[in-house]
Design an enzyme around this catalytic site. Structure first.
Site, mmCIF file in Angstrom:
data_model
loop_
_atom_site.group_PDB
_atom_site.id
_atom_site.type_symbol
_atom_site.label_atom_id
_atom_site.label_comp_id
_atom_site.label_asym_id
_atom_site.label_seq_id
_atom_site.Cartn_x
_atom_site.Cartn_y
_atom_site.Cartn_z
ATOM 1 N N HIS A 35 -7.084 -4.307 7.188
ATOM 2 C CA HIS A 35 -8.105 -4.813 8.034
ATOM 3 C C HIS A 35 -7.528 -5.377 9.356
ATOM 4 O O HIS A 35 -8.254 -5.169 10.516
ATOM 5 C CB HIS A 35 -9.143 -5.488 7.222
ATOM 6 C CG HIS A 35 -9.741 -4.922 6.128
ATOM 7 N ND1 HIS A 35 -9.373 -5.321 4.793
ATOM 8 C CD2 HIS A 35 -10.542 -3.972 5.830
ATOM 9 C CE1 HIS A 35 -9.927 -4.640 3.775
ATOM 10 N NE2 HIS A 35 -10.633 -3.748 4.661
ATOM 11 N N GLN A 59 -22.175 4.296 -1.937
ATOM 12 C CA GLN A 59 -20.823 5.079 -2.000
ATOM 13 C C GLN A 59 -20.154 4.880 -3.375
ATOM 14 O O GLN A 59 -19.173 5.460 -3.357
ATOM 15 C CB GLN A 59 -19.945 5.006 -0.654
ATOM 16 C CG GLN A 59 -19.336 3.335 -0.663
ATOM 17 C CD GLN A 59 -18.612 3.387 0.631
ATOM 18 O OE1 GLN A 59 -19.217 3.215 1.684
ATOM 19 N NE2 GLN A 59 -17.297 3.233 0.516
ATOM 20 N N LYS A 147 -5.614 5.505 5.902
ATOM 21 C CA LYS A 147 -5.361 5.770 4.323
ATOM 22 C C LYS A 147 -6.394 6.724 3.993
ATOM 23 O O LYS A 147 -6.282 7.242 2.990
ATOM 24 C CB LYS A 147 -5.461 4.204 3.641
ATOM 25 C CG LYS A 147 -5.230 4.390 1.975
ATOM 26 C CD LYS A 147 -4.726 3.114 1.368
ATOM 27 C CE LYS A 147 -6.079 2.470 1.255
ATOM 28 N NZ LYS A 147 -6.900 2.930 0.297
ATOM 29 N N ARG A 185 -8.439 -2.733 -3.584
ATOM 30 C CA ARG A 185 -8.361 -2.578 -4.916
ATOM 31 C C ARG A 185 -7.169 -2.838 -5.590
ATOM 32 O O ARG A 185 -6.897 -2.787 -7.010
ATOM 33 C CB ARG A 185 -8.897 -1.179 -5.319
ATOM 34 C CG ARG A 185 -10.376 -0.628 -4.851
ATOM 35 C CD ARG A 185 -10.731 0.431 -5.465
ATOM 36 N NE ARG A 185 -12.136 0.680 -5.293
ATOM 37 C CZ ARG A 185 -12.918 1.040 -4.724
ATOM 38 N NH1 ARG A 185 -12.169 1.656 -3.546
ATOM 39 N NH2 ARG A 185 -14.186 1.303 -4.737
HETATM 40 O O1 PAF Z 1 -13.462 2.273 4.155
HETATM 41 C C1 PAF Z 1 -14.553 1.578 3.810
HETATM 42 O O2 PAF Z 1 -14.419 -0.148 3.496
HETATM 43 C C2 PAF Z 1 -15.805 1.978 3.786
HETATM 44 O O3 PAF Z 1 -15.942 3.218 3.208
HETATM 45 C C3 PAF Z 1 -16.759 1.839 4.956
HETATM 46 C C4 PAF Z 1 -16.252 2.740 5.979
HETATM 47 C C5 PAF Z 1 -17.088 0.395 5.355
HETATM 48 C C6 PAF Z 1 -18.152 2.411 4.670
HETATM 49 O O4 PAF Z 1 -18.754 1.382 3.642
#
Ligand code: PAF
Length: 286
Positions: A35, A59, A147, A185
């Site tokens: 990140h 999701q 990724k 993860r």
């Molecule tokens: O890649 C992620 O962390 C998630 O899929 C995102 C793009 C923040 C959407 O919730």
């Protein structure tokens, strides 16, 4: 660093979009150097860098890791401050995913392939939240990690198909010294599994190298590398979710006899209960 926890706070803390070039990095928190690289990239592209942190329930499927997904808000805020983030948005689930909400984005046919097979509805959930974030921030651009290739492809497709004026850029995957892609993860892996996990990227790399070496050879011979990789992964103790070769332009599986000039090798595997994904660019297909 400005911290917004509601839409109204966000409205007061965001700079006026027409005068300041805002770049957005959407995340689900549990932040790591992958990140960090996205944030650095956003800083190099724009003038004001915003990061959202939201573990998006839309999701996650039934039985997936929504409840145990790592939530590390205090550490994340320190991390973002240290990286020079201008604004962080931590929406509440009730506001950004209102109860009884009915309208969502459909990711279309490419959202039902690969990760979409074992995670039905996953990409609809991703696109729904990303569209909301684009609407709330009106950023000039947004950065996503390579990724998650399929996710990146589908977000770019949404931007094209819905005529959104947001630039979407992918940024190269950041890896541990042994090649494992950084992922929130990875912290689920036991020390033994963590050692074993390094075989996943190295087997992908070996297949990508072999693909280039076989350029110009019988397409069937090249496409057989996919099954060879599956077998090698199973032999190394992974449970294979999928291994595929996808056309870079359409994201459809490459089945031959035509081999596109550029493709992706995509794979997802389970190590114990942890699902890992990774990919490689395949070049010199003729
Ligand atoms: O890649 C992620 O962390 C998630 O899929 C995102 C793009 C923040 C959407 O919730």
């Amino acid at each position: 660093m400005r911290v917004a926890r509601s839409f109204s706070e966000l409205r007061t803390l965001l700079p006026p979009s027409r005068t300041v070039r805002t770049w957005l990095v959407p995340t689900m928190g549990a932040l790591h150097d992958g990140h960090g690289a996205l944030i650095d990239r956003a800083k190099s592209e724009g003038e004001f860098v915003a990061v959202s942190i939201f573990v998006n329930p839309l999701q996650f499927g039934p039985g997936e890791d929504l409840d145990r997904y790592p939530r590390t808000e205090a550490e994340d805020l320190d991390f973002l401050e240290g990286r020079g983030t201008d604004l962080v948005f931590l929406p509440s689930a009730g506001e950004i995913v209102p109860p009884g909400g009915q309208v969502t984005v459909s990711a279309g046919p490419a959202g039902k392939l690969y990760c979409g097979v074992s995670r039905p509805g996953h990409f609809d959930g991703v696109l729904t939240i990303v569209l909301k974030l684009f609407h709330l921030f009106s950023p000039e651009g947004a950065i996503f990690g390579e990724k998650d290739r399929q996710q990146l492809f589908l977000i770019q497709t949404m931007v094209r198909d819905l005529n959104l004026s947001v630039r979407v850029l992918g940024h190269p995957t950041v890896r541990e010294p042994d090649g494992l892609a950084l992922s929130s993860r990875n912290r689920y892996l036991s020390p033994e599994e963590r050692k074993q996990a390094a075989l996943f990227p190295s087997l992908l790399e070996r297949t990508a190298t072999r693909w280039s070496e076989l350029a110009g050879r019988d397409p069937e011979e090249r496409l057989a590398l996919r099954d060879d990789l599956s077998r090698s992964l199973e032999g190394a103790g992974f449970r294979v979710d999928y291994v595929t070769i996808a056309d870079r332009q359409t994201f459809l599986p490459v089945t031959g006899p035509e081999i596109p000039p550029q493709a992706f090798l995509l794979a997802a595997v389970f190590l114990g209960k942890t699902r890992l994904i990774d990919n490689r660019e395949l070049s010199s297909g003729v």
